[in-house]
Design a protein around this motif. Sequence first.
Motif, PDB file in Angstrom:
ATOM      1  N   LYS A  16     175.034 -49.128 -48.175  1.00  0.00           N
ATOM      2  CA  LYS A  16     175.588 -48.103 -49.058  1.00  0.00           C
ATOM      3  C   LYS A  16     174.945 -46.761 -48.718  1.00  0.00           C
ATOM      4  O   LYS A  16     173.756 -46.704 -48.441  1.00  0.00           O
ATOM      5  CB  LYS A  16     175.307 -48.439 -50.532  1.00  0.00           C
ATOM      6  CG  LYS A  16     175.905 -49.731 -50.995  1.00  0.00           C
ATOM      7  CD  LYS A  16     177.363 -49.577 -51.268  1.00  0.00           C
ATOM      8  CE  LYS A  16     177.898 -50.881 -51.862  1.00  0.00           C
ATOM      9  NZ  LYS A  16     179.325 -50.917 -51.888  1.00  0.00           N
ATOM     10  N   PRO A  58     184.936 -42.581 -51.683  1.00  0.00           N
ATOM     11  CA  PRO A  58     184.533 -43.457 -52.792  1.00  0.00           C
ATOM     12  C   PRO A  58     183.146 -43.091 -53.313  1.00  0.00           C
ATOM     13  O   PRO A  58     182.359 -42.457 -52.624  1.00  0.00           O
ATOM     14  CB  PRO A  58     184.524 -44.854 -52.159  1.00  0.00           C
ATOM     15  CG  PRO A  58     185.224 -44.727 -50.862  1.00  0.00           C
ATOM     16  CD  PRO A  58     185.146 -43.306 -50.442  1.00  0.00           C
ATOM     17  N   GLU A 115     180.597 -45.115 -53.936  1.00  0.00           N
ATOM     18  CA  GLU A 115     179.555 -45.822 -53.209  1.00  0.00           C
ATOM     19  C   GLU A 115     180.127 -46.409 -51.922  1.00  0.00           C
ATOM     20  O   GLU A 115     180.288 -47.626 -51.794  1.00  0.00           O
ATOM     21  CB  GLU A 115     178.965 -46.935 -54.075  1.00  0.00           C
ATOM     22  CG  GLU A 115     178.202 -46.418 -55.275  1.00  0.00           C
ATOM     23  CD  GLU A 115     177.549 -47.531 -56.070  1.00  0.00           C
ATOM     24  OE1 GLU A 115     177.547 -48.693 -55.619  1.00  0.00           O
ATOM     25  OE2 GLU A 115     177.031 -47.228 -57.147  1.00  0.00           O
ATOM     26  N   PRO A 116     180.418 -45.559 -50.947  1.00  0.00           N
ATOM     27  CA  PRO A 116     180.966 -46.093 -49.692  1.00  0.00           C
ATOM     28  C   PRO A 116     179.882 -46.736 -48.844  1.00  0.00           C
ATOM     29  O   PRO A 116     178.694 -46.526 -49.058  1.00  0.00           O
ATOM     30  CB  PRO A 116     181.524 -44.847 -49.007  1.00  0.00           C
ATOM     31  CG  PRO A 116     180.677 -43.741 -49.518  1.00  0.00           C
ATOM     32  CD  PRO A 116     180.315 -44.117 -50.939  1.00  0.00           C
ATOM     33  N   GLU A 117     180.327 -47.518 -47.900  1.00  0.00           N
ATOM     34  CA  GLU A 117     179.413 -48.153 -46.961  1.00  0.00           C
ATOM     35  C   GLU A 117     179.337 -47.332 -45.686  1.00  0.00           C
ATOM     36  O   GLU A 117     180.281 -46.657 -45.313  1.00  0.00           O
ATOM     37  CB  GLU A 117     179.915 -49.559 -46.591  1.00  0.00           C
ATOM     38  CG  GLU A 117     179.888 -50.541 -47.717  1.00  0.00           C
ATOM     39  CD  GLU A 117     180.377 -51.916 -47.277  1.00  0.00           C
ATOM     40  OE1 GLU A 117     180.982 -52.039 -46.194  1.00  0.00           O
ATOM     41  OE2 GLU A 117     180.146 -52.861 -48.036  1.00  0.00           O
ATOM     42  N   THR A 128     183.177 -46.093 -44.971  1.00  0.00           N
ATOM     43  CA  THR A 128     184.362 -46.813 -45.422  1.00  0.00           C
ATOM     44  C   THR A 128     184.131 -47.444 -46.789  1.00  0.00           C
ATOM     45  O   THR A 128     182.990 -47.655 -47.197  1.00  0.00           O
ATOM     46  CB  THR A 128     184.764 -47.904 -44.406  1.00  0.00           C
ATOM     47  OG1 THR A 128     185.944 -48.550 -44.859  1.00  0.00           O
ATOM     48  CG2 THR A 128     183.661 -48.922 -44.216  1.00  0.00           C
ATOM     49  N   ASP A 129     185.236 -47.717 -47.466  1.00  0.00           N
ATOM     50  CA  ASP A 129     185.163 -48.511 -48.692  1.00  0.00           C
ATOM     51  C   ASP A 129     185.545 -49.953 -48.391  1.00  0.00           C
ATOM     52  O   ASP A 129     185.618 -50.784 -49.286  1.00  0.00           O
ATOM     53  CB  ASP A 129     186.048 -47.922 -49.788  1.00  0.00           C
ATOM     54  CG  ASP A 129     187.530 -47.926 -49.439  1.00  0.00           C
ATOM     55  OD1 ASP A 129     187.896 -48.346 -48.313  1.00  0.00           O
ATOM     56  OD2 ASP A 129     188.338 -47.504 -50.287  1.00  0.00           O
TER      57      ASP A 129
END
Length: 187
Positions: free
Chosen positions: A4, A111, A113-115, A163-164
């Motif tokens: 994250k 988003p 909390e995207p990665e 990305t989400d």
Amino acid sequence: MARKITSEERRILLENPELVMFDPHPALKTQRISFSKAVLLPAAAGIAVLLCGMLFPGIVHSHPVLFAGFGCAVLLLAAGVAAVRFLKPDDGMIRTAEKNHYVRQLEILLPEEPECRIAHILQVTYEKAEGVWLMNGTEEPFGYGSYVNVFRIEPDTDLAVITDGTAFWAFVRQDSKTESIYDQGSS
């Protein structure tokens, strides 16, 4: 390996949208006129023709075919103008978004909390805006044909991918401002 991104890294991305290559089109609203606004001009033209008919009954009775033809022509012209305006995209909004590096669209699409994943670029075909990367030990194809804020992706380098996991994908340019994303993403 995915992790994250922190709120600080998210803020860096939003403050520097020119370093983020992504597809803004899901957040772009190109039709700004509603159906009721599109019908407004033909309705006003119809009311104006009817008012002329009521205010000048002598002319209407002496030239009924001319009045009917004039009324139809006015209504058709009004409907045509409304249709053209309704179908024409709002180029001003797109130019403003382009000038601001699509920051508003990035705020909408990024988003909470995207990665972050670090991909190693194996091959890039610039003419097709696609390539192959090595992510999590697997060779996968990728593409960026509809992306904005495009920067050159070089083979045999690392690329941070935000990305989400489903709909949102973005690539982050390696820069002094984004080093924390690359450093922490590779660990």
